[in-house]
Design a protein around this motif. Sequence first.
Motif, short mmCIF file in Angstrom:
data_model
loop_
_atom_site.label_atom_id
_atom_site.label_comp_id
_atom_site.label_asym_id
_atom_site.label_seq_id
_atom_site.Cartn_x
_atom_site.Cartn_y
_atom_site.Cartn_z
N UNK A 205 33.58 12.70 52.64
CA UNK A 205 33.55 11.94 51.40
C UNK A 205 34.66 12.45 50.49
N UNK A 206 34.74 11.87 49.29
CA UNK A 206 35.71 12.32 48.31
C UNK A 206 37.02 11.56 48.39
N UNK A 207 37.84 11.77 47.37
CA UNK A 207 39.16 11.16 47.31
C UNK A 207 40.00 11.98 46.35
N UNK A 208 41.27 11.66 46.29
CA UNK A 208 42.16 12.35 45.36
C UNK A 208 41.71 12.16 43.91
N UNK A 209 40.96 11.11 43.64
CA UNK A 209 40.51 10.85 42.27
C UNK A 209 39.54 11.91 41.75
N UNK A 210 38.87 12.62 42.65
CA UNK A 210 38.00 13.73 42.24
C UNK A 210 38.79 14.80 41.49
N UNK A 211 40.07 14.93 41.82
CA UNK A 211 40.89 16.02 41.31
C UNK A 211 41.77 15.63 40.14
N UNK A 212 41.61 14.43 39.60
CA UNK A 212 42.53 13.95 38.58
C UNK A 212 42.58 14.88 37.37
N UNK A 213 41.43 15.21 36.80
CA UNK A 213 41.41 16.09 35.62
C UNK A 213 41.99 17.45 35.91
N UNK A 214 41.65 18.00 37.05
CA UNK A 214 42.16 19.30 37.48
C UNK A 214 43.68 19.26 37.62
N UNK A 215 44.20 18.22 38.27
CA UNK A 215 45.65 18.09 38.45
C UNK A 215 46.36 17.94 37.10
N UNK A 216 45.74 17.21 36.19
CA UNK A 216 46.33 17.08 34.85
C UNK A 216 46.42 18.43 34.15
N UNK A 217 45.38 19.22 34.27
CA UNK A 217 45.38 20.53 33.61
C UNK A 217 46.45 21.45 34.19
N UNK A 218 46.68 21.37 35.48
CA UNK A 218 47.73 22.18 36.10
C UNK A 218 49.11 21.68 35.67
N UNK A 219 49.29 20.36 35.71
CA UNK A 219 50.60 19.79 35.35
C UNK A 219 50.99 20.15 33.92
N UNK A 220 50.01 20.21 33.03
CA UNK A 220 50.30 20.57 31.64
C UNK A 220 50.82 21.99 31.50
N UNK A 221 50.67 22.78 32.54
CA UNK A 221 51.18 24.16 32.54
C UNK A 221 52.57 24.24 33.14
N UNK A 222 53.22 23.08 33.33
CA UNK A 222 54.63 23.07 33.73
C UNK A 222 54.88 22.94 35.22
N UNK A 223 53.95 22.28 35.93
CA UNK A 223 54.10 22.09 37.38
C UNK A 223 54.09 20.59 37.70
#
Length: 302
Positions: free
Chosen positions: A77-95
Amino acid sequence: MSLFENAIIEITKRKLSKALDLDNVIEMSADGLKEHRDIPYTNRSGKELLMDIFEPIVAPGTELPVIINIHGGGLIDGSKNLSTGFCRQIAKRGYLVCSLEYRLIPNVRVYEQFDDVCAGMDCVGRKLVEFDVDFTRIYLVAESAGAYLATYVAAMKKSKALQDAIGYEPTRMSIKAMGLISGMFYTTRKDDLGRFLSRSFYGKDARSIAMAQYTNPEHPEIIYNIPPCYLITSKADMLERYTLDFAGELGNKGVEHFLRHMGSDPKLIHAYPVLRPDLTESERVIDEIIGWFRQHENALGH
């Protein structure tokens, strides 16, 4: 797959969704980011998959380090959409963060999932020429089943024996370090996961025979062939023991890693940094993973 296997998968999916409240995953704000969602790409079998790319808004000419994210979901189960908030938080740190998909069991076995991730990473590599990135700083983050896939995909890069058992080529991408959250490292133990799902994962054919000795991630072909790992778990993590055991074996074998246990707070459930990236404790884990990656910026690529 048999009707029994499909029934077990559907029951497990419902249990996971309820236990982890997957209908209410926190997505977080996209402020300060450019988002490139649902970018189509094909795997090596010609099947179309999708990726998301989260790009921080920075000064022109800034070379961004890259993080590839692999979502969880028990492989079923699952999809990349599960990680959207997490990915946003990482990207805001310059990645620059690239979040991948892979096909799910019962439509495929784990061998095809490994190949989907390897192919996705290679597609990311080709896509990166469209961005200002530092190709010497590429990292992997993954949670739950994604951490299992990340571990094996990383090991495939150096292990010809593992490549032969899985039956697919490794990624061409070089990874400096990994951040593994609530990893589903063990898939054949005599627990509910191993008893009820391992056959669905591996099948029962020539491939499963070839793969049998490698289903334990403590096998030398795996444990000695992965890059430095940051591992995180907590008392309320239903797979706490998996991370503790894997970290213990990494320590026994002298493999570079860092283990963070976040204590007994009941809100810190399985994969909480991904599912609840709004928590203060999640921010801490994300910062520590970034710190781990920065610590290994000058390491040789894996």
